[in-house]
Design a protein around this motif. Structure first.
Motif, PDB file in Angstrom:
ATOM      1  N   LYS A 192      12.359 -66.315 -13.266  1.00 11.35           N
ATOM      2  CA  LYS A 192      13.396 -66.975 -12.465  1.00 11.35           C
ATOM      3  C   LYS A 192      13.160 -66.796 -10.977  1.00 11.35           C
ATOM      4  O   LYS A 192      13.278 -67.731 -10.188  1.00 11.35           O
ATOM      5  CB  LYS A 192      14.773 -66.384 -12.816  1.00 11.35           C
ATOM      6  CG  LYS A 192      15.418 -67.046 -14.001  1.00 11.35           C
ATOM      7  CD  LYS A 192      16.772 -66.412 -14.287  1.00 11.35           C
ATOM      8  CE  LYS A 192      16.606 -64.992 -14.755  1.00 11.35           C
ATOM      9  NZ  LYS A 192      17.846 -64.356 -15.192  1.00 11.35           N
ATOM     10  N   GLU A 193      12.806 -65.564 -10.584  1.00 17.48           N
ATOM     11  CA  GLU A 193      12.577 -65.295  -9.170  1.00 17.48           C
ATOM     12  C   GLU A 193      11.377 -66.080  -8.660  1.00 17.48           C
ATOM     13  O   GLU A 193      11.368 -66.562  -7.536  1.00 17.48           O
ATOM     14  CB  GLU A 193      12.365 -63.787  -8.938  1.00 17.48           C
ATOM     15  CG  GLU A 193      13.621 -62.938  -9.124  1.00 17.48           C
ATOM     16  CD  GLU A 193      13.793 -62.483 -10.552  1.00 17.48           C
ATOM     17  OE1 GLU A 193      13.099 -63.025 -11.438  1.00 17.48           O
ATOM     18  OE2 GLU A 193      14.622 -61.590 -10.795  1.00 17.48           O
ATOM     19  N   ARG A 195      10.385 -68.989  -9.720  1.00 20.16           N
ATOM     20  CA  ARG A 195      10.831 -70.372  -9.543  1.00 20.16           C
ATOM     21  C   ARG A 195      11.548 -70.521  -8.206  1.00 20.16           C
ATOM     22  O   ARG A 195      11.363 -71.472  -7.481  1.00 20.16           O
ATOM     23  CB  ARG A 195      11.741 -70.733 -10.734  1.00 20.16           C
ATOM     24  CG  ARG A 195      12.416 -72.073 -10.724  1.00 20.16           C
ATOM     25  CD  ARG A 195      11.477 -73.242 -10.558  1.00 20.16           C
ATOM     26  NE  ARG A 195      10.310 -73.218 -11.415  1.00 20.16           N
ATOM     27  CZ  ARG A 195       9.222 -73.980 -11.205  1.00 20.16           C
ATOM     28  NH1 ARG A 195       9.176 -74.812 -10.176  1.00 20.16           N
ATOM     29  NH2 ARG A 195       8.192 -73.896 -12.003  1.00 20.16           N
ATOM     30  N   ARG A 196      12.365 -69.534  -7.876  1.00 23.30           N
ATOM     31  CA  ARG A 196      13.119 -69.577  -6.634  1.00 23.30           C
ATOM     32  C   ARG A 196      12.169 -69.555  -5.427  1.00 23.30           C
ATOM     33  O   ARG A 196      12.383 -70.273  -4.456  1.00 23.30           O
ATOM     34  CB  ARG A 196      14.057 -68.369  -6.580  1.00 23.30           C
ATOM     35  CG  ARG A 196      14.990 -68.377  -5.418  1.00 23.30           C
ATOM     36  CD  ARG A 196      16.132 -69.337  -5.584  1.00 23.30           C
ATOM     37  NE  ARG A 196      17.173 -68.795  -6.429  1.00 23.30           N
ATOM     38  CZ  ARG A 196      18.386 -69.335  -6.533  1.00 23.30           C
ATOM     39  NH1 ARG A 196      18.694 -70.426  -5.856  1.00 23.30           N
ATOM     40  NH2 ARG A 196      19.271 -68.806  -7.325  1.00 23.30           N
ATOM     41  N   GLU A 199      10.583 -72.949  -5.038  1.00 20.51           N
ATOM     42  CA  GLU A 199      11.541 -73.862  -4.405  1.00 20.51           C
ATOM     43  C   GLU A 199      11.583 -73.624  -2.900  1.00 20.51           C
ATOM     44  O   GLU A 199      11.607 -74.558  -2.097  1.00 20.51           O
ATOM     45  CB  GLU A 199      12.941 -73.656  -4.987  1.00 20.51           C
ATOM     46  CG  GLU A 199      13.096 -74.224  -6.385  1.00 20.51           C
ATOM     47  CD  GLU A 199      14.408 -73.783  -7.021  1.00 20.51           C
ATOM     48  OE1 GLU A 199      15.255 -73.204  -6.312  1.00 20.51           O
ATOM     49  OE2 GLU A 199      14.575 -74.029  -8.229  1.00 20.51           O
ATOM     50  N   LEU A 200      11.544 -72.355  -2.535  1.00 18.84           N
ATOM     51  CA  LEU A 200      11.589 -72.024  -1.118  1.00 18.84           C
ATOM     52  C   LEU A 200      10.351 -72.540  -0.390  1.00 18.84           C
ATOM     53  O   LEU A 200      10.438 -73.044   0.731  1.00 18.84           O
ATOM     54  CB  LEU A 200      11.692 -70.513  -0.941  1.00 18.84           C
ATOM     55  CG  LEU A 200      11.673 -70.136   0.539  1.00 18.84           C
ATOM     56  CD1 LEU A 200      13.062 -70.213   1.109  1.00 18.84           C
ATOM     57  CD2 LEU A 200      11.050 -68.804   0.764  1.00 18.84           C
TER      58      LEU A 200
ATOM     59  N   MET B   1      17.764 -74.608   7.234  1.00 19.70           N
ATOM     60  CA  MET B   1      17.217 -74.898   5.914  1.00 19.70           C
ATOM     61  C   MET B   1      18.154 -75.832   5.159  1.00 19.70           C
ATOM     62  O   MET B   1      19.354 -75.693   5.238  1.00 19.70           O
ATOM     63  CB  MET B   1      17.050 -73.600   5.130  1.00 19.70           C
ATOM     64  CG  MET B   1      15.596 -73.320   4.798  1.00 19.70           C
ATOM     65  SD  MET B   1      15.448 -71.960   3.660  1.00 19.70           S
ATOM     66  CE  MET B   1      15.521 -70.571   4.758  1.00 19.70           C
ATOM     67  N   ILE B   4      18.562 -76.136  -1.272  1.00 17.89           N
ATOM     68  CA  ILE B   4      17.402 -75.891  -2.128  1.00 17.89           C
ATOM     69  C   ILE B   4      17.568 -76.614  -3.469  1.00 17.89           C
ATOM     70  O   ILE B   4      16.650 -77.206  -3.997  1.00 17.89           O
ATOM     71  CB  ILE B   4      17.228 -74.379  -2.368  1.00 17.89           C
ATOM     72  CG1 ILE B   4      16.843 -73.703  -1.056  1.00 17.89           C
ATOM     73  CG2 ILE B   4      16.161 -74.090  -3.412  1.00 17.89           C
ATOM     74  CD1 ILE B   4      16.804 -72.197  -1.129  1.00 17.89           C
ATOM     75  N   SER B   7      16.254 -80.193  -4.557  1.00 18.62           N
ATOM     76  CA  SER B   7      14.837 -80.539  -4.568  1.00 18.62           C
ATOM     77  C   SER B   7      14.097 -79.767  -5.637  1.00 18.62           C
ATOM     78  O   SER B   7      12.978 -79.355  -5.455  1.00 18.62           O
ATOM     79  CB  SER B   7      14.236 -80.221  -3.212  1.00 18.62           C
ATOM     80  OG  SER B   7      14.320 -78.820  -3.025  1.00 18.62           O
ATOM     81  N   ARG B   8      14.759 -79.499  -6.700  1.00 17.40           N
ATOM     82  CA  ARG B   8      14.133 -78.703  -7.744  1.00 17.40           C
ATOM     83  C   ARG B   8      12.815 -79.325  -8.169  1.00 17.40           C
ATOM     84  O   ARG B   8      12.775 -80.453  -8.634  1.00 17.40           O
ATOM     85  CB  ARG B   8      15.071 -78.642  -8.942  1.00 17.40           C
ATOM     86  CG  ARG B   8      15.416 -77.243  -9.357  1.00 17.40           C
ATOM     87  CD  ARG B   8      16.263 -77.283 -10.598  1.00 17.40           C
ATOM     88  NE  ARG B   8      15.793 -76.269 -11.527  1.00 17.40           N
ATOM     89  CZ  ARG B   8      16.074 -74.980 -11.376  1.00 17.40           C
ATOM     90  NH1 ARG B   8      16.775 -74.590 -10.364  1.00 17.40           N
ATOM     91  NH2 ARG B   8      15.628 -74.121 -12.256  1.00 17.40           N
ATOM     92  N   PRO B   9      11.725 -78.596  -8.009  1.00 22.34           N
ATOM     93  CA  PRO B   9      10.467 -79.163  -8.459  1.00 22.34           C
ATOM     94  C   PRO B   9      10.442 -79.248  -9.990  1.00 22.34           C
ATOM     95  O   PRO B   9      11.170 -78.518 -10.658  1.00 22.34           O
ATOM     96  CB  PRO B   9       9.436 -78.156  -7.940  1.00 22.34           C
ATOM     97  CG  PRO B   9      10.176 -76.891  -7.761  1.00 22.34           C
ATOM     98  CD  PRO B   9      11.575 -77.261  -7.430  1.00 22.34           C
ATOM     99  N   GLU B  15       9.392 -72.996 -18.505  1.00 23.46           N
ATOM    100  CA  GLU B  15      10.571 -72.660 -17.722  1.00 23.46           C
ATOM    101  C   GLU B  15      11.791 -73.493 -18.107  1.00 23.46           C
ATOM    102  O   GLU B  15      12.883 -73.248 -17.612  1.00 23.46           O
ATOM    103  CB  GLU B  15      10.285 -72.854 -16.221  1.00 23.46           C
ATOM    104  CG  GLU B  15       9.316 -71.814 -15.680  1.00 23.46           C
ATOM    105  CD  GLU B  15       8.902 -72.136 -14.262  1.00 23.46           C
ATOM    106  OE1 GLU B  15       8.779 -71.206 -13.466  1.00 23.46           O
ATOM    107  OE2 GLU B  15       8.710 -73.335 -13.962  1.00 23.46           O
ATOM    108  N   LEU B  18      15.014 -72.022 -19.025  1.00 13.12           N
ATOM    109  CA  LEU B  18      15.697 -71.189 -18.040  1.00 13.12           C
ATOM    110  C   LEU B  18      17.145 -71.580 -17.831  1.00 13.12           C
ATOM    111  O   LEU B  18      18.003 -70.732 -17.620  1.00 13.12           O
ATOM    112  CB  LEU B  18      14.974 -71.267 -16.684  1.00 13.12           C
ATOM    113  CG  LEU B  18      13.788 -70.320 -16.506  1.00 13.12           C
ATOM    114  CD1 LEU B  18      13.258 -70.471 -15.101  1.00 13.12           C
ATOM    115  CD2 LEU B  18      14.203 -68.890 -16.771  1.00 13.12           C
ATOM    116  N   VAL B  25      20.189 -64.693  -9.770  1.00 11.67           N
ATOM    117  CA  VAL B  25      18.872 -64.212  -9.372  1.00 11.67           C
ATOM    118  C   VAL B  25      19.041 -62.907  -8.608  1.00 11.67           C
ATOM    119  O   VAL B  25      19.874 -62.792  -7.724  1.00 11.67           O
ATOM    120  CB  VAL B  25      18.172 -65.246  -8.463  1.00 11.67           C
ATOM    121  CG1 VAL B  25      16.842 -64.693  -7.981  1.00 11.67           C
ATOM    122  CG2 VAL B  25      17.959 -66.532  -9.220  1.00 11.67           C
TER     123      VAL B  25
END
Lengths: 265, 360
Positions: A192-193, A195-196, A199-200, B1, B4, B7-9, B15, B18, B25
């Motif tokens: 999960k981290e 993925r974050r 995204e960043l 910024m 986020i 814009s989830r890729p 995954e 998830l 998180v």
């Protein structure tokens, strides 16, 4: 010099030519070249000992190459320390994170570029503006979705590995105005981290900042990179378009199992 | 910024599950802790709590056993007077220990500076303020030598200051010709040098200017350590020098300046020393080296760097002072005072190791 397929003819934002670095009889960089264009995500992959870290350290000012030239937006630069690179808008997340465990999250975010109070308290007494630093640190971490820590004044040594990574990434993202370099940013993270963080990275690119991503994680590299720089034996072997090659091709190139057909992509 | 989430890729196949999982998180987990772990965490978050508790307990213990002779305002203020020198020198030592260094030469610098001040003012008849400034400059010079050897030649601080301890002490014996300048002479020719010994009586308590000078110095260093970038950088350098360097801190410059500052503080300690004992002796302050390290360590600083506080050192010095004073009033032989202080050091370091084991 031929430009990459995505950006024909453009001047690279960050460019290196013929970088050399030797440690005794070990050659870490052997006439290494490097091109990073405005607003792209460039992945750098290579086998262990290929010289990726030395290349990155040279670009971030942590290593002074014996020979070679680095250009930022076309003009030559000579980084003598990470401070020089930071001043030029290049921020790096090192594999070791470069955090100070006994200092707080806010202190770490602003380490080396603290904000001082306005007026004589700041100029004469050198007093820090702790409130502003805490506020900005909190904002940056919240943007990252990491503000679940108890307090911004918590010492970094009390954070988990993923949280520490988040602090380091947030620091680079907050201050990197041109280039953010990330050395294995997801290596210590859970699914999960990771993925974050991906995204960043995309978010940083959307702001027009270029990203250099060093990673061993092929699925991540192929998912978000615009171009892939393959490093082998201290130099750039080739640059490939992730849409035109498979992960197996990339691994074959970087381990020397196959020679790339076109040298400059 | 920007946002986020929008814009989830495209996620990797592995995954996709998830979304069904927890979406938090890096949440801070709240685990049940045993009372001992809670104590460990509390002490970790409040490093000066241990010495503060020890100080209160020892004052209470001596107050109980010795009684009013110990608890009188006069005696308690006497303890503050007795720890003035250790407080000042300990302040210098604290700055160095925070950077993961150690300075064994602090006591020798102090004595050398006091001899220089006395020689110039009393023997050579220079105006006292000039002698004072010359002494401070000498302290800075000693610090420059220590700092240059540590940062330029990259020698371990322990070895450097072990060497300069002998060097400064030898210079002190040579320059003073091993002669003591008597208190009366100092008082007659250069009373300014004894100014910090001037007594102040408040409600039966007896302080000296030196005590206030020491407390003022502690307050100033507290401000520098906690409210300025330089102070934060001292901790960062002691914690992880590589990380500090990569963060853009000029670690050598920080280290060099901390040894120079320590030298200057020691020379101010020399002034306080003359005020405290009146005479100027090349043999004075022999124990200041190790006493300052004792105060720093008992005060909760870590010799591995990155941890420690100036308030802790002040409390550490007071603990040692209370032990010495209390045991003396109990008619305990001096050797048992040393015995007790020795155990204090070992227990303090053991406690520091235990507290450091705290992890997330």
């Amino acid at each position: 010099m031929s430009a990459g397929p995505n950006v024909p003819g453009a001047t690279p934002l960050l460019q290196a030519r013929g970088l050399n670095k030797r440690y005794g009889r070990v050659t870490a960089l052997d006439h290494a070249d490097f091109d990073l264009y405005q607003g792209e995500i460039l992945a750098v992959i290579g086998d262990n000992g290929a010289g990726k870290s030395s290349l990155i350290r040279a670009l971030s000012g942590a290593l002074v190459p014996d020979a070679g030239e680095i250009r930022l937006a076309g003009s030559p630069v000579a980084f003598r320390s990470p401070l020089d690179a930071q001043a030029a808008g290049i921020e790096t997340v090192y594999q070791t994170l470069a955090l100070s465990p006994s200092l707080s999250i806010a202190d770490n975010m602003f380490l080396g570029r603290e904000l001082r109070r306005a007026g004589p308290l700041g100029t004469i007494c050198r007093m820090l503006d702790r409130k502003a630093m805490q506020r900005i640190a909190r904002e940056k971490l919240t943007e990252l979705g990491l503000m679940t820590v108890q307090s911004i004044n918590q010492r970094v040594e009390t954070l988990s590995g993923g949280q520490r990574q988040g602090v380091a990434v947030a620091r680079a993202a907050a201050f990197g105005s041109r280039v953010v370099i990330m050395d294995e940013p997801t290596a210590a993270l859970g699914v999960k981290e990771s993925r974050r963080v991906l995204e960043l990275i995309l978010d940083v690119r959307r702001r027009g900042v270029s990203v250099v991503l060093i990673s061993h994680n092929m699925p991540h590299v192929f998912e978000i990179a615009d171009r892939i720089h393959i490093h082998r034996l201290g130099r750039r072997l080739t640059v490939i378009d992730p849409k035109a090659y498979t992960m197996s091709d990339a691994v074959a190139f970087m381990t020397g199992a196959r020679a790339p057909v076109e040298v400059a992509a | 910024m920007t946002d986020i989430g929008s814009s989830r890729p495209a996620a990797q196949a592995f995954e996709l599950v998830l979304d069904k999982g927890e979406s938090r998180v890096a949440e801070f987990e709240v685990r049940a802790r045993s009372p001992l772990q809670k104590l460990q965490h509390f002490l970790h978050a409040n490093p000066t709590a241990v010495p503060a508790i020890v100080l209160l307990l020892s004052v209470a213990a001596f107050g109980f056993t010795v009684g009013s002779r110990f608890l009188s305002m006069f005696n308690l203020s006497l303890i503050i007077q007795q720890v003035t020198i250790i407080g000042v020198i300990g302040a210098a030592q604290t700055l160095i220990v925070i950077t993961a260094g150690i300075d064994l030469s602090v006591g020798a610098i102090m004595v050398l500076c006091s001899v220089i001040m006395g020689k110039l003012a009393v023997t050579m008849g220079l105006p006292a303020p000039i002698a004072l400034v010359a002494g401070v400059a000498a302290g800075a010079g000693c610090g420059v030598l220590n700092g240059a050897l540590v940062t330029r030649l990259k020698l371990p601080p322990f070895i450097v200051t072990l060497g300069t301890w002998s060097i400064f002490f030898a210079l002190n014996l040579w320059y003073s010709a091993s002669e003591t300048i008597r208190s009366q002479e100092v008082a007659k020719i250069a009373p300014l040098l004894q100014a910090l010994g001037t007594p102040v009586n408040i409600l039966g308590a007896r302080f000296t200017y030196g005590s206030f000078f020491m407390l003022g110095l502690v307050a100033l260093i507290w401000f520098v350590l906690n409210r300025t970038a330089f102070g934060r950088h001292l901790y960062a350098v002691g914690d992880d020098p590589d990380a500090a360097r990569l963060s853009g801190i000029r670690t050598d410059r920080i280290l060099f300046s901390v040894y120079v500052i320590a030298g200057v503080i020691c020379s101010l300690g020399a002034w306080a020393l003359i005020g405290r004992i009146g005479s100027i002796s090349p043999q004075a302050g022999q124990t200041a080296n190790l006493d300052s390290i004792t105060a720093v360590v008992v005060g909760g600083a870590s010799l591995f760097g990155g941890r420690g506080s100036i308030i802790g050192t002040l409390i550490g010095a007071l603990i040692v002072g209370v032990f010495r004073n209390g045991l003396a009033l109990s008619d305990v032989d001096v050797l048992w005072q040393e015995f007790a202080v020795g155990w204090l050091i070992i227990i303090a370091v053991a406690l520091d190791q235990w507290i450091r084991k705290v992890s997330a």
